[in-house]
Design a protein around this motif. Structure first.
Motif, short mmCIF file in Angstrom:
data_model
loop_
_atom_site.label_atom_id
_atom_site.label_comp_id
_atom_site.label_asym_id
_atom_site.label_seq_id
_atom_site.Cartn_x
_atom_site.Cartn_y
_atom_site.Cartn_z
N LEU A 2 0.81 -1.42 -0.11
CA LEU A 2 -0.09 0.21 0.07
C LEU A 2 0.80 1.22 0.07
O LEU A 2 1.61 1.44 0.85
N TYR A 3 0.72 2.05 -1.05
CA TYR A 3 1.52 3.26 -1.23
C TYR A 3 0.74 4.44 -0.74
O TYR A 3 -0.62 4.53 -1.08
N ARG A 4 1.19 5.50 -0.41
CA ARG A 4 0.62 6.86 -0.70
C ARG A 4 1.16 7.65 -2.00
O ARG A 4 1.94 7.49 -2.49
N GLY A 5 -0.12 8.25 -2.45
CA GLY A 5 0.06 8.86 -3.83
C GLY A 5 -0.78 10.33 -3.98
O GLY A 5 -1.51 10.38 -3.23
N MET A 6 -0.29 11.11 -4.97
CA MET A 6 -0.79 12.39 -4.88
C MET A 6 -1.19 12.51 -6.58
O MET A 6 -0.45 12.44 -7.37
N LEU A 7 -2.39 12.68 -6.63
CA LEU A 7 -2.94 12.66 -8.04
C LEU A 7 -2.73 14.18 -8.61
O LEU A 7 -2.36 14.92 -7.88
N PRO A 8 -2.85 13.89 -9.95
CA PRO A 8 -2.49 15.47 -10.45
C PRO A 8 -3.36 16.69 -9.93
O PRO A 8 -2.84 17.80 -9.93
N GLY B 244 -3.74 17.18 -6.98
CA GLY B 244 -3.46 17.46 -5.66
C GLY B 244 -4.08 16.62 -4.50
O GLY B 244 -3.28 16.86 -3.27
N CYS B 245 -4.95 15.80 -4.71
CA CYS B 245 -5.54 14.92 -3.68
C CYS B 245 -4.65 13.82 -3.49
O CYS B 245 -4.22 13.12 -4.16
N TYR B 246 -4.57 13.47 -2.12
CA TYR B 246 -3.61 12.32 -1.66
C TYR B 246 -4.64 11.07 -1.78
O TYR B 246 -5.71 11.14 -1.34
N VAL B 247 -4.08 9.86 -2.12
CA VAL B 247 -4.73 8.69 -2.05
C VAL B 247 -3.87 7.55 -1.75
O VAL B 247 -2.84 7.83 -1.39
N ALA B 248 -4.51 6.20 -1.33
CA ALA B 248 -3.83 5.25 -0.77
C ALA B 248 -4.14 4.23 -1.98
O ALA B 248 -4.95 3.90 -2.48
N VAL B 249 -2.84 3.71 -2.45
CA VAL B 249 -2.85 2.82 -3.65
C VAL B 249 -2.29 1.56 -3.13
O VAL B 249 -1.00 1.22 -2.88
N LYS B 250 -3.09 0.57 -3.20
CA LYS B 250 -2.90 -0.98 -3.05
C LYS B 250 -2.52 -1.54 -4.23
O LYS B 250 -3.22 -1.74 -5.43
N ARG B 251 -1.23 -1.84 -4.42
CA ARG B 251 -0.70 -2.45 -5.57
C ARG B 251 -0.51 -4.11 -5.08
O ARG B 251 0.39 -4.53 -4.62
N PHE B 252 -1.19 -5.08 -5.97
CA PHE B 252 -1.18 -6.35 -5.83
C PHE B 252 0.33 -6.90 -6.26
O PHE B 252 0.66 -6.54 -7.53
#
Length: 666
Positions: free
Chosen positions: A396-402, A404-412
């Motif tokens: 699970l990564y932290r990411g910032m969309l274009p 400017g919103c932060y999201v949590a990204v689960k990469r299997f």
């Protein structure tokens, strides 16, 4: 094949032509003669003789309060934490910052601003309890982050994050794990809660343990000399002749051009109120004032006139420019004719693939499909520095969309995809089902990605991280907060079960804390194992078992898997202590004496009951856990004295699936 090569040559030649043309135009029409700017100083002055937040006062608009912080009109101060009697003062964190950013660093010369600040403050002990933590003057990079309570002073959320912050702490609590010299000291912190330089404040006439005293601090920093002086004295007295702490200090690596200044404080198991009565701040940073040059680019003006005006241009292009344009157009035309003839010859024998389907627009509140490149950039190429949590299924990564919103990204992970059968149509159906239910303790799903071999789920991001980091990191969660997390999780899980839904991946890494430290369930289970094992066992029973394991982890402060030889270390340990009549030994010793033993033992017994063999009807439902077992007035079902006949069978399909999940959870 030849057609593809032809198009490549066409593309390369076209790009080369236009680049050359662009260089010629830039040289002839857009060449600007740069003129060095004039050095100037940017100054900022703040003056708050008191903090009275009346409707006519501008203080309420100029000072931004975050977390547990409040204005006291009676004292004319800022108070951290909020001293309201209805609020639990233990393990709180808050900030009070100036609401507008201040220029604190010159990126052209990499020179930090020179600043000086002075403020009066007082520590207020509650009920003559043991001294709490302390107060810090901070320079931070944003106006919405509140750090951890306890010994973290609200400065940082996690020591693993690279958070640009400068702080001067006034600490009256001794925390050896953070390198504190004693329980009465001043420290300078650079991007960390660990002070790189400290001084003993008990040797002055302004000890931080004197609660009747109003202290005054002076902090002076010279950005050109890169030197800091810190003075500590009594409010109303002149500045002491000698600084309590004086050292060389380069703040450049820890500053952005614009940052926020203010105060941060926190409490632990022994709460105290931190009062700031007055504050002055002034800064001076160097900047370059750009002035127009004497040279006027007439050709540039002519070009702009020809581009935006309806009048005919009068400038005539040079012969060289005309020659280059003609040659470029001829080259493009010849290559286009050649490629067209090749394409017509092979058109009948080449089978073209179906064009990509255009994605329909969706509402912002509904999950959507993300491109891999967008998530790749959002997570900084799936950087290790952005990892929030990991388990056997993926990271699970932290990411910032274009936007400017932060999201949590689960990469299997590739391994989990190879070992399991992922039916993506069923995953999308599950996403749609979860999206249609709403509960404050359930994380929303932002979208998904199914490109090439990538399988990714995108969730809401919670800035306070996962329960795993708080439970097994530095410091210790108090029992009141642990019990609240258990109750929040039980409410969310009971709600899911009432909608005939399940979580399927319940553990400390899938529980997150929002800005109010409320537990939120996320990172739902989406993997379907080979042979449809997930369809052959009751999923609600799996959730109840995992909830029981989660309760044991929260109570004991120990991870589920301790060694390679032990499959369920915490569960075995808890049952051993139950059989010996020593359940109190399961309770995490780091919580100290501030534990409701009766309540903790009751929760422990609930956790053990949730791990009973479902075939014997011994395991409660989540509705029973929430409405009956967590109610202190209800009697608990008697636990069996011998666990072997009632524990989950090691050979059952349910057990094998659970054990397989937990082996890679931590």
């Amino acid at each position: 094949m030849e057609s593809h090569l032809c198009y490549r040559w066409l593309l390369v030649s076209s790009i080369t032509y236009f680049l050359l043309l662009n260089q010629l135009l830039a040289h002839s029409l857009f060449h600007v003669h740069h003129h060095p700017g004039i050095p100037t100083n940017v100054t900022k002055n703040l003056h708050f003789p008191s903090f009275i937040s009346s409707s006519s006062s501008s203080t309420i608009h100029e000072i931004k309060l975050l977390g547990s912080a409040a204005f006291s009109s009676g004292k004319g101060s800022i108070q951290i934490p909020d001293p309201s009697p209805a609020v639990d003062h233990a393990y709180k964190a808050g900030r009070a910052i100036y609401s507008s950013p201040i220029r604190i660093f010159d990126p052209l010369t990499s020179t930090p601003a020179s600043f000086q600040t002075t403020f009066s403050f007082q520590f207020e002990n509650i009920n003559n309890s043991f001294p709490g933590n302390g107060l810090a003057f901070v320079i931070v990079s944003d106006e919405f982050t509140v750090g951890r309570p306890g010994p973290w002073l609200g400065i940082l959320n996690d020591a693993c994050e690279h958070y640009k912050v400068f702080a001067v702490e006034f600490d009256n609590r001794h925390d050896p794990k953070f390198g504190d010299p004693n329980d009465d000291h001043i420290g300078i912190n650079l991007g960390s809660v660990v002070s790189f330089k400290t001084a003993d404040s008990s040797k002055t006439n302004a000890s931080l343990h004197d609660y009747d005293l109003i202290h005054r601090a002076w902090i002076l920093y010279d950005g050109h000399r890169k030197w800091i002086d810190i003075y500590l004295g009594v409010d109303g007295n002149p500045v002491p002749s000698l600084p309590i702490l004086s050292t060389s200090l380069n703040l450049s690596p820890f500053l952005k051009e614009y940052m926020f200044v203010g105060f941060s404080a926190s409490t632990g198991d022994s709460p105290q109120i931190h009062n700031i009565f007055s504050w002055e701040f002034s800064s001076t940073s160097q900047a370059i004032l750009n002035v127009p040059s004497r040279h006027v680019c007439h050709r540039n003006i002519a070009h702009q006139v020809s581009k935006y005006s309806t009048t005919n241009g009068t400038s005539t292009p040079s012969s060289f420019m005309i020659f280059m344009c003609v040659m470029g157009l001829c080259t493009v035309a010849v290559l286009n004719l050649y490629c067209s003839s090749k394409r017509r010859k092979t058109e009948s024998s080449v089978a073209f693939g179906f064009p990509d389907k255009k994605q329909r627009p969706v509402l912002p509140s509904k999950p959507r499909r993300f491109e891999t490149l967008v998530l790749y950039r959002a997570t900084k190429r799936f950087s290790k520095m952005e990892v929030l949590a990991s388990d056997s299924r993926g990271v699970l990564y932290r990411g910032m969309l274009p936007n400017g919103c932060y999201v949590a990204v689960k990469r299997f992970s590739i391994e989990s995809l190879n070992l399991s059968r992922l039916d993506w149509s069923r995953v999308l159906k599950r996403i749609s089902t979860i999206t249609h239910v709403c509960h404050p303790s359930l994380a929303s799903i932002r979208g998904w990605c199914c490109d090439n071999r990538e399988r990714i789920i995108v969730y809401d991001y919670f800035q306070n991280g996962s329960l795993h980091g708080w439970l097994f990191g530095l410091g210790s969660l108090p029992w009141t907060r642990r019990f609240k997390i258990i109750k929040d999780t039980a409410e969310a899980l009971s709600f899911l079960h009432s909608k005939e839904l399940t979580h399927g991946n319940l553990k400390t890494t899938s529980i997150f804390l929002d800005s109010n430290y409320k537990a939120v369930l996320g990172d739902y289970g989406f993997i379907f194992f080979q042979g449809d094992v997930m369809d052959s066992v009751p999923r609600k029973e799996l959730d109840v078992f995992e909830f029981g394991m989660l309760m044991l982890e929260i109570i004991s402060g120990k991870k589920t898997i301790e060694t390679e030889e032990q499959e369920m270390g915490v569960l075995d340990f808890a049952w051993d202590m139950h059989e010996r009549g020593e359940k109190v030994k399961v309770i995490d010793e780091r919580m100290g004496s501030n534990v409701n033993i009766e309540q903790a033992i009751r929760v422990l017994e609930i956790g053990l009951a949730c791990t009973l063999n479902e075939n014997n009807n011994g395991r409660p439902s989540m509705e029973q856990v929430l409405l009956q077992l967590l109610n202190m007035q209800k009697l608990l079902p008697r636990l069996p004295p011998n666990r072997q006949a009632h524990l989950l069978s090691k050979n059952s399909a349910t057990s094998q699936l659970l054990i397989g999940n937990m082996k890679g959870s931590h």
